[in-house]
Design an enzyme around this catalytic site. Structure first.
Site, PDB file in Angstrom:
ATOM      1  N   HIS A 163       0.818  -1.214   0.000  1.00 41.92           N
ATOM      2  CA  HIS A 163       0.000   0.000   0.000  1.00 41.92           C
ATOM      3  C   HIS A 163       0.850   1.262   0.000  1.00 41.92           C
ATOM      4  O   HIS A 163       0.346   2.369   0.017  1.00 41.92           O
ATOM      5  CB  HIS A 163      -0.908  -0.019   1.236  1.00 41.92           C
ATOM      6  CG  HIS A 163      -2.000   0.986   1.228  1.00 41.92           C
ATOM      7  ND1 HIS A 163      -1.962   2.133   2.009  1.00 41.92           N
ATOM      8  CD2 HIS A 163      -3.168   1.038   0.535  1.00 41.92           C
ATOM      9  CE1 HIS A 163      -3.072   2.826   1.809  1.00 41.92           C
ATOM     10  NE2 HIS A 163      -3.811   2.197   0.921  1.00 41.92           N
ATOM     11  N   LYS A 165       3.513   4.394  -0.906  1.00 39.42           N
ATOM     12  CA  LYS A 165       3.563   5.385  -1.980  1.00 39.42           C
ATOM     13  C   LYS A 165       4.772   6.287  -1.747  1.00 39.42           C
ATOM     14  O   LYS A 165       4.741   7.174  -0.888  1.00 39.42           O
ATOM     15  CB  LYS A 165       2.308   6.272  -1.997  1.00 39.42           C
ATOM     16  CG  LYS A 165       0.964   5.506  -1.963  1.00 39.42           C
ATOM     17  CD  LYS A 165       0.293   5.688  -0.653  1.00 39.42           C
ATOM     18  CE  LYS A 165      -1.087   5.093  -0.549  1.00 39.42           C
ATOM     19  NZ  LYS A 165      -1.516   3.995  -1.327  1.00 39.42           N
ATOM     20  N   ASP A 170      17.512   9.760  -7.891  1.00 41.81           N
ATOM     21  CA  ASP A 170      18.979   9.923  -7.851  1.00 41.81           C
ATOM     22  C   ASP A 170      19.567   9.627  -6.476  1.00 41.81           C
ATOM     23  O   ASP A 170      20.667  10.084  -6.161  1.00 41.81           O
ATOM     24  CB  ASP A 170      19.385  11.342  -8.271  1.00 41.81           C
ATOM     25  CG  ASP A 170      19.080  11.630  -9.733  1.00 41.81           C
ATOM     26  OD1 ASP A 170      18.866  10.675 -10.494  1.00 41.81           O
ATOM     27  OD2 ASP A 170      19.050  12.824 -10.105  1.00 41.81           O
ATOM     28  N   HIS A 377      -7.946  11.855   1.050  1.00 40.43           N
ATOM     29  CA  HIS A 377      -7.165  10.634   1.163  1.00 40.43           C
ATOM     30  C   HIS A 377      -5.927  10.826   2.039  1.00 40.43           C
ATOM     31  O   HIS A 377      -5.118   9.909   2.192  1.00 40.43           O
ATOM     32  CB  HIS A 377      -6.755  10.205  -0.263  1.00 40.43           C
ATOM     33  CG  HIS A 377      -6.227   8.822  -0.386  1.00 40.43           C
ATOM     34  ND1 HIS A 377      -4.974   8.549  -0.908  1.00 40.43           N
ATOM     35  CD2 HIS A 377      -6.770   7.619  -0.080  1.00 40.43           C
ATOM     36  CE1 HIS A 377      -4.779   7.244  -0.923  1.00 40.43           C
ATOM     37  NE2 HIS A 377      -5.845   6.650  -0.426  1.00 40.43           N
TER      38      HIS A 377
END
Length: 456
Positions: A163, A165, A170, A377
């Site tokens: 789940h 994110k 770099d 969210h």
């Protein structure tokens, strides 16, 4: 020792060595970390809050910068590698059969990602298997342009999903937040995250979590009983990174869940949340999409009061002003509301116990043709001492079996004015803006579970 015995021992030794090499190959990070040429420069860490505001939502300004702009800037800045971990991918309207102009920002982002390998920037992606976006062609398209993709079967490994994110660019810049790789996260869903630029120590630390996902996405991968030392970290809640971010003395560390994906030294996500909550002395503000002091995806349901009890303890034992802002939308489970009312009932001004609960409702308006949009969210918490920005909803499964990450940051006020506000002050401003907005209602107001969406 006779010749036959000697040959047998040599053969046994060779087999053991080959077995050790095989294990090393499986557990060694792939793709290998990008060159550290840029990372050898001196860091000048800069932290920026980022958010996306759904179309037609009228909100006051805040210290946060637009998320779509920040993501495009990260891709433009990439010189060596972009590593993305996301629950699922759905960056085009065609993925879900929707023809809507609000998908254009996601499609522009996908185009930028396609171009990375052509610029000699390696692109590696980890995502959850099976995927929610079964019709999406994003990842096949990226693979055709040279990206490397692995899908992690978390259900088989831990019983949860991937789940998480985040981005690592770099090994110098990073993003952590609530937004999936979904065009709706840019224009139809309210999201909050953080981008940290020019901070190789934190970026490389987050890269280690990316590598735990990457190795588990290899064919026939299994969870190691003990993660090898190259996955361990010395940056955690007991020994956070201490540096100057834009001139502000800063401490920061990254957390992860579930415990099975926390190599030696990594603070668990639940422990990070509890540490921030335990440090609050004045206020504790939480914004999270879903709040259940239970399991959510296991049957029968099991009571899990860990975070709920910590909120109550802060309010009752330490007199901390607790505010909880949860989301309500077309897909909200109405069984959440008895738990919210129970928490709200604890409030007793006469006893100096302050617990307030509200619900944030994003009006559907003329966007009813877009499924799984129009919701707040965000997943963050802020106190007078620290900010926590994460990827998990608040129920037991997200911390025991589902993969996620969190970032804990504390900054001291500037020595002179004017100067940048500490991140916890900026996040407090974002929370209070949302708390006082016309889209927020009390539990006794319009939030009744099934009727969360305002009339079109």
């Amino acid at each position: 020792m006779d010749a036959k015995t000697g040959r047998a021992e040599v053969l046994g030794t060779v087999v053991l060595l080959l077995g050790a090499l095989a294990v090393t190959y499986i557990l060694w990070p792939v793709p290998p970390p990008a060159p550290h040429g840029q990372g050898q420069q001196s860091d000048s860490c800069q932290l920026v809050l980022v958010e996306s505001i759904p179309q037609d939502l009228q909100v006051a300004s805040s210290p946060a910068q637009p998320l779509p702009q920040a993501w495009l800037q990260l891709l433009d800045a990439a010189r060596e590698s972009v590593h993305v971990a996301s629950f699922y991918w759905s960056l085009t309207g065609a993925d879900i059969g929707v023809n809507d102009s609000s998908s254009q920002q996601g499609e522009a982002l996908l185009q930028k990602l396609e171009q990375l390998p052509g610029r000699n920037v390696s692109l590696a992606v980890v995502t959850s298997e099976p995927t929610l976006a079964s019709n999406s062609t994003d990842l096949r398209l990226l693979v055709a342009h040279g990206a490397q993709v692995r899908q992690v079967p978390m259900r088989q490994l831990t019983g949860g999903v991937l789940h998480t994110k985040f981005w690592v660019v770099d090994q110098r810049h990073l993003y952590v937040g609530s937004a999936n790789m979904d065009w709706r996260s840019l224009t139809q869903v309210k999201e909050l995250g953080v981008v940290i630029y020019n901070c190789s120590q934190l970026a490389r630390d987050l890269e280690k979590t990316f590598q735990t996902y990457w190795v588990l996405g290899a064919p026939h991968a299994t969870l190691p009983k003990h993660w090898p030392g190259n996955y361990s970290t010395h940056i955690n809640r007991f020994h956070p990174l201490q540096d100057s971010f834009s001139g502000l003395p800063t401490t920061a560390y990254l957390s992860a869940s579930p415990p099975a994906l926390c190599p030696y030294g990594r603070t668990g996500d639940l422990d990070a949340l509890l540490a921030v909550m335990g440090g609050a002395r004045e206020f504790l503000y939480v914004s999270v999409m879903e709040y259940f002091p239970t399991t959510r995806f296991r049957h029968p349901t099991r009571y899990w009061p860990v975070l709920d009890s910590a909120l109550r303890e802060a309010a009752v034992s330490r007199g901390v002003h607790v505010r909880l802002l949860v989301s309500c939308w077309l897909n909200t489970d109405p069984r959440m509301f008895p738990f919210l009312r129970s928490l709200q009932a604890l409030s007793d001004p006469a006893a100096s116990i302050s617990v307030d609960v509200k619900v944030y409702i994003v009006p559907v308006g003329n966007h009813s043709n877009i499924p799984f949009g129009r919701v707040n969210h965000s997943k963050f918490m802020v106190t007078e001492r620290a900010a926590y920005i994460g990827t998990s909803n608040w129920s037991e499964d997200y911390f025991s079996s589902t993969a996620g990450v969190g970032l804990v940051v504390r900054q001291d006020p500037p020595h002179s004015s004017p100067g940048p506000a500490p991140v916890q002050e900026q996040l407090r401003q974002v929370f209070e803006r949302d708390w006082g907005s016309p889209y927020t209602v009390s539990l006794d107001g319009q939030a009744q579970g099934q009727d969360c969406a305002w009339q079109v």
